[in-house]
Design a protein around this motif. Structure first.
Motif, PDB file in Angstrom:
ATOM      1  N   ARG A 202      34.949  42.316  58.555  1.00 45.90           N
ATOM      2  CA  ARG A 202      35.108  41.671  57.254  1.00 45.90           C
ATOM      3  C   ARG A 202      34.980  42.705  56.141  1.00 45.90           C
ATOM      4  NH1 ARG A 202      33.993  36.046  57.139  1.00 45.90           N
ATOM      5  NH2 ARG A 202      34.846  36.155  55.035  1.00 45.90           N
TER       6      ARG A 202
ATOM      7  N   PHE B 255      34.659  42.615  51.755  1.00 45.46           N
ATOM      8  CA  PHE B 255      34.570  41.886  50.497  1.00 45.46           C
ATOM      9  C   PHE B 255      34.900  42.872  49.392  1.00 45.46           C
ATOM     10  CE2 PHE B 255      32.112  40.952  46.698  1.00 45.46           C
ATOM     11  CZ  PHE B 255      32.375  39.613  46.476  1.00 45.46           C
TER      12      PHE B 255
ATOM     13  N   ASP C 122      35.568  43.021  45.140  1.00 43.10           N
ATOM     14  CA  ASP C 122      35.491  42.341  43.852  1.00 43.10           C
ATOM     15  C   ASP C 122      36.026  43.309  42.795  1.00 43.10           C
ATOM     16  OD1 ASP C 122      34.779  40.878  41.595  1.00 43.10           O
ATOM     17  OD2 ASP C 122      32.625  40.979  41.969  1.00 43.10           O
TER      18      ASP C 122
ATOM     19  N   SER D 111      38.752  38.652  50.258  1.00 43.91           N
ATOM     20  CA  SER D 111      38.010  38.569  51.504  1.00 43.91           C
ATOM     21  C   SER D 111      39.002  38.904  52.616  1.00 43.91           C
ATOM     22  CB  SER D 111      37.439  37.164  51.694  1.00 43.91           C
ATOM     23  OG  SER D 111      36.855  37.044  52.978  1.00 43.91           O
TER      24      SER D 111
END
Length: 156
Positions: A100, A102, A104, A135
């Motif tokens: 994964r 992430f 931003d 994501s």
């Protein structure tokens, strides 16, 4: 979550030709890094190298969804690039586990066409302070799912 499984992106200097081993945090961060770097009109075709053939690509806020159609996803990105005038961009945060990532980010853009943004919430011609959270799900060393959460705001 184990500290060894989560690593921040700022510690790396990536080479697009040197792929880290599959199943590592480094590989996940490498994919996210080059995804963002190649998200421009001159390098969009390189994005196809990062996607798993069964990729799911979704922007839930505008109800956009693609599955298993990498050429259509690249076409969507081309329309997005054609629809925006980029003014500035900055990464707020990026971290990963082996499967994964992430990310931003913030971008100040002008919406010059609605073509690349079906269901866009602001009028064409607007200056948009867009917060974008990605994501990424990773499988077999490739992006198997990408969710993009867009927050459209008027600049302050």
């Amino acid at each position: 979550m184990s500290e060894q499984l989560v690593q921040a992106a700022h510690v790396y200097d990536w080479d697009e030709h040197v792929k880290p081993p599959i199943g590592t945090v480094e590989r996940a961060l490498w994919l996210a890094h080059w995804h963002m770097e190649w998200e421009n009109p001159e390098q969009l075709d390189k994005l196809a190298e990062l996607y798993h053939p069964e990729v799911e690509w979704e922007t839930p806020g505008r109800r956009i969804y693609q599955k298993g159609n990498v050429p259509k996803i690249i076409e969507n990105y081309r329309a997005i690039c054609d629809s925006l005038e980029f003014i500035s961009a900055r990464r707020v945060d990026r971290f990963a586990t082996p499967d994964r990532v992430f990310d931003d980010s913030e971008a100040l853009v002008k919406l010059v066409s609605g073509h690349g943004f079906p269901n866009h919430p602001m009028p064409v011609g607007s200056l948009v302070d867009m917060r974008i959270v990605h994501s990424f799900h990773i499988k077999d060393g490739l992006i198997i799912r990408e969710n993009s959460y867009e927050l459209w705001r008027k600049p302050v």
